[in-house]
Design an enzyme around this catalytic site. Structure first.
Site, short mmCIF file in Angstrom:
data_model
loop_
_atom_site.label_atom_id
_atom_site.label_comp_id
_atom_site.label_asym_id
_atom_site.label_seq_id
_atom_site.Cartn_x
_atom_site.Cartn_y
_atom_site.Cartn_z
N ASP A 19 0.56 -9.25 -4.29
CA ASP A 19 0.02 -8.02 -4.84
C ASP A 19 0.81 -6.87 -4.19
OD1 ASP A 19 -1.94 -6.18 -6.01
OD2 ASP A 19 -2.65 -5.96 -3.96
N ASP A 21 -0.23 -2.82 -4.05
CA ASP A 21 -1.00 -1.78 -3.37
C ASP A 21 -2.00 -2.39 -2.41
OD1 ASP A 21 -0.17 0.81 -4.89
OD2 ASP A 21 -0.58 -0.64 -6.47
N THR A 112 1.29 -7.11 -9.73
CA THR A 112 0.51 -5.91 -9.49
C THR A 112 -0.25 -5.46 -10.72
OG1 THR A 112 0.65 -3.56 -8.84
CG2 THR A 112 2.56 -4.49 -9.98
N SER A 113 -1.36 -4.78 -10.50
CA SER A 113 -2.12 -4.17 -11.59
C SER A 113 -1.54 -2.84 -12.02
CB SER A 113 -3.59 -3.97 -11.16
OG SER A 113 -4.21 -5.20 -10.89
N LYS A 144 -6.58 -8.51 -13.35
CA LYS A 144 -7.36 -9.15 -12.29
C LYS A 144 -8.81 -8.68 -12.42
CE LYS A 144 -3.32 -8.81 -9.23
NZ LYS A 144 -2.76 -8.18 -8.01
N ASP A 169 -5.37 -8.28 -1.08
CA ASP A 169 -6.18 -7.49 -0.14
C ASP A 169 -7.58 -7.18 -0.64
OD1 ASP A 169 -5.84 -4.04 -0.79
OD2 ASP A 169 -4.96 -5.61 -2.05
#
Length: 225
Positions: A19, A21, A112-113, A144, A169
Site C-alpha cells: 500500500d 499512503d 494504492t487506493s 479496498k 496500515d
C-alpha cells in the site's frame, strides 16, 4: 549477537505488495487538510468523517455517504486535484526508500487506493522510487477492502497472491490482503493508537533487510546495521 527474529518473518516470498499512503509514505496531514475542507463544504462533522476516509478510494468514500445531489465521481475528481496540488508534509516512512531500493525491481508493486496522478505526485514528493508495477484507483472496479487490487498486483508481477507479502496500515487494506490470500505485515509508523492485529507489525523499515533465498525468493531478516 544476532537480533531475534520477529514473528512472521520466517517465510520467503516471491513478491511484496505495498500500500502507499501510511505504509511507505506519510501523507496524513496533506490528505486531511483537503478532505477536511471538502467535508466542511458538505456540512459534515469533520472529526467524525476523517477516520472513515483513510485507505479507501475517494469515489468509494463519497459514495458511501450517499449525500443528496452529490455526484461521487465529480467530487472525487475535485478532491484528487486538490490533493495533487497539496503535497506539503508528504514524507517517506523511515527507512522505506532504502528498503524499496534494495528489492529486485520485478518483485514488488505498489497497490494504492489513490489515482495514478496523485500516486506519482506523492511518491515524487516523498523521494521514493517509482515501481515497475503499480495498481491504482483507476485499475479496479471495487476498491479496498475488496481483494481485487491485490489480486491484480500479484498478476502483474506474475505470481500467486499466496506467495506474496502485503504491507498495509489500515483495516480496509488489511482485509483486502487477507481476502486475496496473501500474508500481511502491518506498518504502524503513523498509528496514534495501538492496533489490535494477529499479523506481524513493523514500525520502521530501518529495522529490516531482505535476503534472497536459494530459490530466488525474498526473506525478511532483522537489519543488524
Amino acid at each position: 549477537m544476532p537480533l531475534p527474529m520477529p514473528r512472521g518473518f520466517e517465510k520467503p516470498y516471491a513478491a511484496f505488495l505495498f500500500d502507499m499512503d501510511g505504509t511507505i509514505l506519510n501523507s496524513i496531514r496533506a490528505a486531511e487538510r483537503v478532505w477536511s475542507d471538502w467535508a466542511r463544504r458538505h456540512g459534515l462533522d469533520v472529526a467524525a468523517f476523517l477516520p472513515k476516509m483513510h485507505g479507501s478510494r475517494g469515489i468509494d468514500t463519497i459514495t458511501r455517504l450517499n449525500l443528496p445531489g452529490v455526484d461521487p465521481e465529480q467530487e472525487a475528481r475535485l478532491v484528487t486535484e486538490a490533493e495533487i496540488a497539496d503535497v506539503g508534509d508528504v514524507v517517506a516512512i523511515p527507512g522505506a526508500a532504502t528498503f524499496l531500493s534494495s528489492l529486485p525491481p520485478d518483485r514488488w508493486a505498489i497497490v494504492t487506493s489513490s489515482p495514478l496522478r496523485l500516486a506519482r505526485r506523492r511518491l515524487e514528493a516523498a523521494g521514493l522510487p517509482l515501481p515497475r508495477f503499480m495498481v491504482t484507483a483507476e485499475d479496479v472496479t471495487v476498491g479496498k477492502p475488496d481483494p481485487q487490487c491485490y489480486i491484480l498486483g500479484a498478476e502483474r508481477i506474475g505470481v500467486s497472491t499466496e506467495d506474496c507479502l502485503v504491507f498495509e496500515d489500515v483495516a480496509a487494506g488489511i482485509t483486502a490482503g487477507e481476502a486475496a490470500g496473501a500474508d500481511v505485515m502491518v506498518v504502524t509508523t503513523t498509528h496514534h493508537h495501538k492496533m489490535e492485529t494477529t499479523h506481524p507489525t513493523l514500525s520502521s523499515y530501518a529495522e529490516i533487510a531482505v535476503r534472497i533465498s536459494a530459490d530466488h525468493k525474498m526473506l525478511i531478516v532483522p537489519n543488524a546495521a
